[in-house]
Design a protein around this motif. Structure first.
Motif, PDB file in Angstrom:
ATOM      1  N   LEU A 139       0.799  -1.165   0.058  1.00  0.00           N
ATOM      2  CA  LEU A 139      -0.052  -0.200  -0.079  1.00  0.00           C
ATOM      3  C   LEU A 139       0.672   1.351  -0.135  1.00  0.00           C
ATOM      4  O   LEU A 139       0.205   2.511  -0.255  1.00  0.00           O
ATOM      5  N   ARG A 142       0.882   4.147  -3.082  1.00  0.00           N
ATOM      6  CA  ARG A 142      -0.393   4.781  -3.433  1.00  0.00           C
ATOM      7  C   ARG A 142      -0.136   6.486  -3.402  1.00  0.00           C
ATOM      8  O   ARG A 142      -0.908   6.818  -3.509  1.00  0.00           O
ATOM      9  N   GLU A 153      -4.940   4.401  -3.976  1.00  0.00           N
ATOM     10  CA  GLU A 153      -5.075   3.751  -2.846  1.00  0.00           C
ATOM     11  C   GLU A 153      -6.253   2.433  -3.053  1.00  0.00           C
ATOM     12  O   GLU A 153      -6.074   1.349  -2.390  1.00  0.00           O
ATOM     13  N   ARG A 156      -4.692  -0.289  -5.287  1.00  0.00           N
ATOM     14  CA  ARG A 156      -3.831  -1.202  -4.453  1.00  0.00           C
ATOM     15  C   ARG A 156      -4.558  -1.973  -3.585  1.00  0.00           C
ATOM     16  O   ARG A 156      -4.200  -3.320  -3.440  1.00  0.00           O
TER      17      ARG A 156
END
Length: 169
Positions: A139, A142, A153, A156
């Motif tokens: 993450l 992002r 985000e 992901r």
């Protein structure tokens, strides 16, 4: 007026319901097909205004003779070829090679593997140590120019949900 409020609430929920249906449909596909659909969904079609990118996010390399007039089917074939090449780069990571290939398709494999003075990413170092708890590291990709981008985000999180397969306990 009282009838308008529930209708507005339903309209506000519609994207969430649609995303949940998409997730269920994607989960039924084989992993590589899930990856293809995810990239196609989030990249969208790149026309001449997105140069040097073409089709579903392929970066035109020096010497490549590609046309912006290609069909969607040709664009999908190009995406499949690109993802297979990236999967080969990450083959040593086994089941995680597809997840890494999808990430590398957007951020570039050098950001993951390192090059020059840029070290390997924390994600790759963790996987090389055999650690499987990679959610936070995944993450971390992002951001754009130091800021968290909500759409990246979401992408992901969806990639993790659909392509990451933790080892059975």
């Amino acid at each position: 007026m009282k009838r308008a409020i529930p209708a507005l609430c339903l309209l506000g929920l519609f994207p969430c319901l649609l995303a949940a249906q998409d997730m269920e449909g994607l989960k039924r596909l084989p992993p590589f097909e899930r990856a293809i659909r995810l990239v196609m969904r989030f990249e969208g079609w790149h026309g001449p205004d997105k140069a040097p990118y073409i089709a579903y996010g392929h970066r035109i390399l020096p010497g490549e003779q590609l046309s912006y007039g290609m069909s969607r089917e040709e664009g999908e074939a190009l995406l499949r070829k690109d993802l297979l090449e990236r999967c080969a780069l990450f083959r040593r990571f086994g089941a995680d090679s597809l997840l890494l290939a999808v990430l590398a398709y957007q951020v570039g494999h050098n950001r993951l593997l390192g090059y020059g003075k840029m070290p390997q990413s924390k994600l790759i170092r963790k996987l090389e140590r055999g650690e499987r708890d990679i959610g936070q590291e995944y993450l971390s990709f992002r951001c754009w120019k130091g800021r968290v981008i909500p759409s990246i985000e979401r992408r992901r999180r969806m990639e993790l949900a659909l392509l990451y397969e933790p080892l059975p306990q």
